[in-house]
Design an enzyme around this catalytic site. Structure first.
Site, PDB file in Angstrom:
ATOM      1  CB  CYS A 105      -0.923  -0.079   1.175  1.00 27.79           C
ATOM      2  SG  CYS A 105      -1.882   1.445   1.425  1.00 27.79           S
ATOM      3  CB  CYS A 146      -4.098  13.771   2.726  1.00 27.06           C
ATOM      4  SG  CYS A 146      -5.772  13.738   1.435  1.00 27.06           S
TER       5      CYS A 146
END
Ligand code: SAH
Length: 360
Positions: A104, A111
């Site tokens: 991942c 973000c």
């Protein structure tokens, strides 16, 4: 000094033009960096010695440094905090699944999307990752696995960051891992997850790279989705699902809708019916993710019974649904959690967590 690591062969060739070398040398350099794990030009033994010295004078091969590693108690999940040369760090997770090793990848440090349940966004966006930095994440894990006679089989862009807000670098990265001189990874083994940036979904549909698209939906109506995901004010539920439908039709690839289950918030019968109505007739499946409670947030996970009930309600309405197998909860493997611990360590009161710390 410019870093050659992370560049495709054509660019390596252009950068090395002043050295007046035949074109196949660029490919050899790439194979040393990406397939054979060379960390220095000196190790590239099929290059003339003189060229190795010249390369060493002109370029670096800098890689990220692993500053923390956590292994889950069952040994199946490992999480790495990788630090780049400017001190920015991101999380990469290895999941040893029955169908292979999956990694991942984070696409941004931090973000900007502001989702209410997500740890990645708490400190805002720091910067985009370059293609080579994303490659560094997957190669770091691949090199660990190679020592065990294994490799990275599948990859999900589901770590920190919004891939569509870093579109060009993400695309360059996807094309690079696909190259035979790099990881030779099939596009079908890659999933890109987005919070529903419609122009990005539309652009990706036109790239002719058959990656799996995952869309984080999390609620079937505008009001609730806006509460959970502020980006919904810009790209609303209907528009996002329409873009997913168009993506599936154009690429003939089944779209996955991710749906976090939060107790008493979006896990009711009413939401299951609304979700089924929204997705009816689409080549799609729903991946239910029981929320990974984040220390910084106040949302709870439904009981096992409630989770199954929601899943069955969708199936009754002819929507394919699966419950995501949870991995690495004991090592805080949900988005952004390790990085936040890293950032807030000074004021971190959680010193007695049941974790096994490997490096530092
Ligand atoms: N920005 C992209 C990719 C990163 S997030 C996106 O939004 O899809 C990857 C997935 O993890 C998303 O579905 C996200 O909603 C989910 N996620 C984030 N925080 C979570 C948490 N606390 N528990 C469970 N899933 C979470």
């Amino acid at each position: 000094m410019e870093n050659l690591f992370g560049l495709p062969v054509a660019t390596i060739n252009a950068r090395c033009a002043f050295l007046d070398i035949p074109a196949y040398r660029a490919r050899q350099i790439a194979e040393w960096m990406y397939r054979k794990g060379a960390k220095s030009f000196a190790a590239m033994t099929n290059l003339p010695k003189r060229l190795r010295v010249d390369l060493d004078r002109s370029f670096s091969l800098a890689r990220a440094k692993c500053v923390e590693r956590w292994d889950s108690s069952d040994g199946k999940t490992s999480k790495f905090l990788l630090e780049f040369s400017d001190g920015v760090a991101v999380e990469t997770v290895l999941m040893r699944q029955p169908y292979g090793n999956s990694v991942c990848i984070s696409t941004q440090a931090g973000c900007a999307m502001g989702c209410a349940f997500c740890a990645s966004t708490i400190h805002g966006a720091v910067r985009n990752l370059m293609a080579g930095e994303m490659l560094d994440e997957v190669l770091f894990v691949d090199e660990i696995l190679r020592d065990e006679g294994e490799k990275v089989d599948t990859m999900v862009l589901m770590g920190s960051g919004e891939p569509m807000m870093n579109y060009d670098n993400v695309l360059a990265f996807l094309r690079l891992v696909h190259e035979p001189y790099c990881l030779n990874m099939g596009y079908r083994n890659i999933a890109v997850s987005t919070s529903g940036i419609v122009p990005g979904i539309e652009r990706l549909a036109g790239e002719e790279i058959p990656v799996t698209l995952s869309i984080s939906l999390h609620a079937p109506d505008e009001e609730l989705r806006t509460l959970l995901m502020p980006i919904n004010k810009k790209y609303g539920v209907r528009e996002v699902v329409a873009a997913g439908r168009a993506y599936a039709e154009k690429t003939k690839r089944r779209v996955t809708y991710e749906y976090i289950l939060i107790r008493g918030v979006n896990d009711g019968e009413k939401q299951a019916r609304a979700l089924a109505a929204l997705l009816r007739g689409q080549i799609a499946n729903v991946n239910l993710i029981p929320i990974n409670p984040v220390v910084e947030r106040n949302w709870a996970r439904p009981t096992e019974e409630e989770i199954q009930k929601f899943c069955r309600a969708l199936e009754r309405l002819h929507i394919a649904a699966t419950v995501r197998q949870e991995m690495g909860a004991d090592i805080q493997a949900a988005c952004g959690q390790l990085r936040n611990r890293h950032i807030t360590r000074a004021q971190d009161a959680l010193t007695n967590m049941p974790l096994r710390r490997i490096i530092r």
